[in-house]
Scaffold this active site. Structure first.
Site, PDB file in Angstrom:
ATOM      1  N   ASN A   1      35.427  33.522  32.718  1.00  0.00           N
ATOM      2  CA  ASN A   1      35.308  34.918  33.152  1.00  0.00           C
ATOM      3  C   ASN A   1      35.063  35.808  31.920  1.00  0.00           C
ATOM      4  O   ASN A   1      35.852  35.778  30.968  1.00  0.00           O
ATOM      5  CB  ASN A   1      36.623  35.297  33.864  1.00  0.00           C
ATOM      6  CG  ASN A   1      36.641  36.725  34.353  1.00  0.00           C
ATOM      7  OD1 ASN A   1      36.213  37.632  33.643  1.00  0.00           O
ATOM      8  ND2 ASN A   1      37.150  36.950  35.549  1.00  0.00           N
TER       9      ASN A   1
ATOM     10  N   HIS B   1      36.339  40.695  30.185  1.00  0.00           N
ATOM     11  CA  HIS B   1      36.969  41.458  29.107  1.00  0.00           C
ATOM     12  C   HIS B   1      36.080  41.646  27.881  1.00  0.00           C
ATOM     13  O   HIS B   1      36.426  42.398  26.978  1.00  0.00           O
ATOM     14  CB  HIS B   1      38.346  40.886  28.785  1.00  0.00           C
ATOM     15  CG  HIS B   1      39.256  41.057  29.977  1.00  0.00           C
ATOM     16  ND1 HIS B   1      39.523  42.294  30.519  1.00  0.00           N
ATOM     17  CD2 HIS B   1      39.865  40.146  30.771  1.00  0.00           C
ATOM     18  CE1 HIS B   1      40.292  42.138  31.590  1.00  0.00           C
ATOM     19  NE2 HIS B   1      40.514  40.848  31.760  1.00  0.00           N
TER      20      HIS B   1
ATOM     21  N   HIS C   1      33.908  39.940  37.626  1.00  0.00           N
ATOM     22  CA  HIS C   1      34.547  40.708  38.697  1.00  0.00           C
ATOM     23  C   HIS C   1      33.949  42.110  38.665  1.00  0.00           C
ATOM     24  O   HIS C   1      34.208  42.886  37.741  1.00  0.00           O
ATOM     25  CB  HIS C   1      36.067  40.743  38.477  1.00  0.00           C
ATOM     26  CG  HIS C   1      36.821  41.447  39.556  1.00  0.00           C
ATOM     27  ND1 HIS C   1      38.200  41.505  39.573  1.00  0.00           N
ATOM     28  CD2 HIS C   1      36.416  42.124  40.658  1.00  0.00           C
ATOM     29  CE1 HIS C   1      38.600  42.183  40.644  1.00  0.00           C
ATOM     30  NE2 HIS C   1      37.526  42.579  41.308  1.00  0.00           N
TER      31      HIS C   1
ATOM     32  N   ARG D   1      34.294  45.438  39.914  1.00  0.00           N
ATOM     33  CA  ARG D   1      35.312  46.229  40.603  1.00  0.00           C
ATOM     34  C   ARG D   1      34.715  47.512  41.147  1.00  0.00           C
ATOM     35  O   ARG D   1      33.759  48.055  40.606  1.00  0.00           O
ATOM     36  CB  ARG D   1      36.451  46.574  39.629  1.00  0.00           C
ATOM     37  CG  ARG D   1      37.185  45.372  39.075  1.00  0.00           C
ATOM     38  CD  ARG D   1      38.365  45.834  38.226  1.00  0.00           C
ATOM     39  NE  ARG D   1      39.318  46.553  39.036  1.00  0.00           N
ATOM     40  CZ  ARG D   1      40.486  46.059  39.462  1.00  0.00           C
ATOM     41  NH1 ARG D   1      40.862  44.850  39.116  1.00  0.00           N
ATOM     42  NH2 ARG D   1      41.283  46.783  40.206  1.00  0.00           N
TER      43      ARG D   1
ATOM     44  N   ARG E   1      35.468  49.367  36.011  1.00  0.00           N
ATOM     45  CA  ARG E   1      36.162  49.570  34.741  1.00  0.00           C
ATOM     46  C   ARG E   1      35.673  48.631  33.629  1.00  0.00           C
ATOM     47  O   ARG E   1      35.854  48.932  32.461  1.00  0.00           O
ATOM     48  CB  ARG E   1      37.677  49.429  34.911  1.00  0.00           C
ATOM     49  CG  ARG E   1      38.115  48.044  35.248  1.00  0.00           C
ATOM     50  CD  ARG E   1      39.621  47.933  35.232  1.00  0.00           C
ATOM     51  NE  ARG E   1      40.238  48.693  36.313  1.00  0.00           N
ATOM     52  CZ  ARG E   1      41.453  48.418  36.775  1.00  0.00           C
ATOM     53  NH1 ARG E   1      42.162  47.450  36.239  1.00  0.00           N
ATOM     54  NH2 ARG E   1      41.952  49.117  37.773  1.00  0.00           N
TER      55      ARG E   1
ATOM     56  N   GLU F   1      33.366  37.754  41.630  1.00  0.00           N
ATOM     57  CA  GLU F   1      34.623  38.166  42.261  1.00  0.00           C
ATOM     58  C   GLU F   1      34.421  39.582  42.779  1.00  0.00           C
ATOM     59  O   GLU F   1      33.912  40.446  42.056  1.00  0.00           O
ATOM     60  CB  GLU F   1      35.762  38.182  41.248  1.00  0.00           C
ATOM     61  CG  GLU F   1      36.195  36.827  40.790  1.00  0.00           C
ATOM     62  CD  GLU F   1      37.311  36.932  39.758  1.00  0.00           C
ATOM     63  OE1 GLU F   1      37.783  38.052  39.466  1.00  0.00           O
ATOM     64  OE2 GLU F   1      37.693  35.881  39.237  1.00  0.00           O
TER      65      GLU F   1
ATOM     66  N   THR G   1      44.003  41.867  38.827  1.00  0.00           N
ATOM     67  CA  THR G   1      44.315  41.458  40.203  1.00  0.00           C
ATOM     68  C   THR G   1      45.776  41.005  40.279  1.00  0.00           C
ATOM     69  O   THR G   1      46.190  40.148  39.516  1.00  0.00           O
ATOM     70  CB  THR G   1      43.382  40.301  40.630  1.00  0.00           C
ATOM     71  OG1 THR G   1      42.062  40.615  40.200  1.00  0.00           O
ATOM     72  CG2 THR G   1      43.408  40.101  42.119  1.00  0.00           C
TER      73      THR G   1
ATOM     74  N   GLU H   1      40.887  29.842  45.863  1.00  0.00           N
ATOM     75  CA  GLU H   1      41.336  29.865  44.477  1.00  0.00           C
ATOM     76  C   GLU H   1      42.819  30.208  44.526  1.00  0.00           C
ATOM     77  O   GLU H   1      43.201  31.269  45.037  1.00  0.00           O
ATOM     78  CB  GLU H   1      40.559  30.894  43.644  1.00  0.00           C
ATOM     79  CG  GLU H   1      41.033  30.882  42.193  1.00  0.00           C
ATOM     80  CD  GLU H   1      40.295  31.870  41.300  1.00  0.00           C
ATOM     81  OE1 GLU H   1      39.099  32.141  41.549  1.00  0.00           O
ATOM     82  OE2 GLU H   1      40.936  32.362  40.356  1.00  0.00           O
TER      83      GLU H   1
ATOM     84  N   HIS I   1      44.084  32.851  37.101  1.00  0.00           N
ATOM     85  CA  HIS I   1      44.785  34.096  36.788  1.00  0.00           C
ATOM     86  C   HIS I   1      45.941  33.843  35.832  1.00  0.00           C
ATOM     87  O   HIS I   1      46.889  33.141  36.172  1.00  0.00           O
ATOM     88  CB  HIS I   1      45.296  34.865  38.007  1.00  0.00           C
ATOM     89  CG  HIS I   1      45.359  36.333  37.715  1.00  0.00           C
ATOM     90  ND1 HIS I   1      46.392  36.890  37.030  1.00  0.00           N
ATOM     91  CD2 HIS I   1      44.472  37.329  37.938  1.00  0.00           C
ATOM     92  CE1 HIS I   1      46.152  38.178  36.860  1.00  0.00           C
ATOM     93  NE2 HIS I   1      44.987  38.471  37.398  1.00  0.00           N
TER      94      HIS I   1
HETATM   95  N1  PXP Z   1      40.663  34.503  39.156  1.00  0.00           N
HETATM   96  C1  PXP Z   1      40.678  35.715  39.748  1.00  0.00           C
HETATM   97  C2  PXP Z   1      40.514  35.769  41.221  1.00  0.00           C
HETATM   98  C3  PXP Z   1      40.822  36.892  38.997  1.00  0.00           C
HETATM   99  O1  PXP Z   1      40.824  38.084  39.620  1.00  0.00           O
HETATM  100  C4  PXP Z   1      40.934  36.798  37.596  1.00  0.00           C
HETATM  101  C5  PXP Z   1      41.039  38.042  36.776  1.00  0.00           C
HETATM  102  O2  PXP Z   1      39.855  38.757  36.883  1.00  0.00           O
HETATM  103  C6  PXP Z   1      40.905  35.509  37.027  1.00  0.00           C
HETATM  104  C7  PXP Z   1      40.794  34.392  37.822  1.00  0.00           C
HETATM  105  C8  PXP Z   1      40.980  35.313  35.558  1.00  0.00           C
HETATM  106  O3  PXP Z   1      42.245  35.690  35.109  1.00  0.00           O
HETATM  107  P1  PXP Z   1      42.524  35.770  33.558  1.00  0.00           P
HETATM  108  O4  PXP Z   1      41.602  36.805  32.995  1.00  0.00           O
HETATM  109  O5  PXP Z   1      43.959  36.154  33.489  1.00  0.00           O
HETATM  110  O6  PXP Z   1      42.250  34.401  32.989  1.00  0.00           O
END
Ligand code: PXP
Length: 239
Positions: A7, A10, A43, A45, A49, A70, A101, A151, A191
């Protein structure tokens, strides 16, 4: 052997912190793929953001693996998904105040709306995953409404402080993964997973893919994206 979807939200968080045009999430996506990632996750949103629509479109057009989008179950997001056509959509809950999330989508409350969303996306050839807490009722509904995969929300386990709490939260994940696998749902997990918590998943072969973002992007600030992804991949491959 489980896969790793990276992901890159960030990377966009860092960019949006200054409202400039760097760092580029698409460049991070390419670096993650070069290091061996099995997919790229973003993701989009409602409040934009971090990831912007242009990021989703650019990443979709340049990656060779798969794009996992996402998104919340809203008509705005459905329109974007049908237009961009990611390989998979992961439906997540979203509130404006949350830092990230905060829990799984509650299918007990939202079954009908989510089912409509699942149908609309699948009719367009998009696979649908639903982000849910490790809870039997949620899994049963995900199965009933024909989701392709779930998930499992691993945040409560990753945030647990005491050993007892960790054990309790992890056993929920194990039960959920095994039941979902029996129901022939693909099982992903994500997550809050970091280079330490990933090790707990050793032997839990029912998990098909991990979705990990923050810990990888955080490490990449010091090591570069390719190395940060390689480090996580070697832990995932050792499970
Ligand atoms: N899975 C989902 C559904 C999420 O919303 C997120 C955060 O955007 C992640 C995985 C990844 O989480 P992390 O950034 O804490 O690894």
């Amino acid at each position: 052997m489980a896969g790793l979807a990276v992901n890159v939200d960030h990377v966009a968080t860092l960019r949006e912190a200054r409202k400039v045009n760097y760092p580029e999430p698409a460049a991070a996506a390419i670096a993650a793929e070069t290091a061996g990632a099995d997919g790229i996750v973003v993701h989009l949103r409602g409040d934009r953001r971090h990831i912007q629509e242009r990021d989703v479109r650019i990443i979709k057009s340049i990656i060779k693996s798969k794009l996992i989008l996402e998104m919340a179950s809203t008509s705005e997001m459905l329109g974007i998904a049908l237009d961009v056509k990611p390989d998979t959509v992961t439906l997540v809950p979203e509130t404006r105040e949350e830092v990230s999330t905060e829990g799984g989508l509650d299918l007990v409350t939202h079954e009908a709306g989510v089912k409509e969303m699942v149908n609309a996306l699948q009719n367009a050839g998009i696979k649908v995953s639903i982000f849910i807490d490790p809870d039997l009722d949620q899994i049963k509904i995900a199965h009933k409404i024909d989701a392709d995969m779930i998930e499992i929300h691993t945040g409560s386990f990753c945030d647990a402080v005491t050993e007892r709490e960790k054990e309790r939260e992890f056993s929920k994940i194990v039960d959920a993964a095994k039941i979902a696998h029996k129901l022939k749902l693909n099982v992903n997990a994500g997550h809050g997973i970091c280079y330490n918590t990933i090790k707990a998943f050793k032997g839990l072969d029912e998990i098909d893919e991990f979705s990990i973002g923050h810990s990888i992007v955080a490490r990449s600030v010091l090591t570069g994206m390719e190395q940060a992804v390689r480090d996580m991949l070697s832990l995932v491959k050792a499970l």
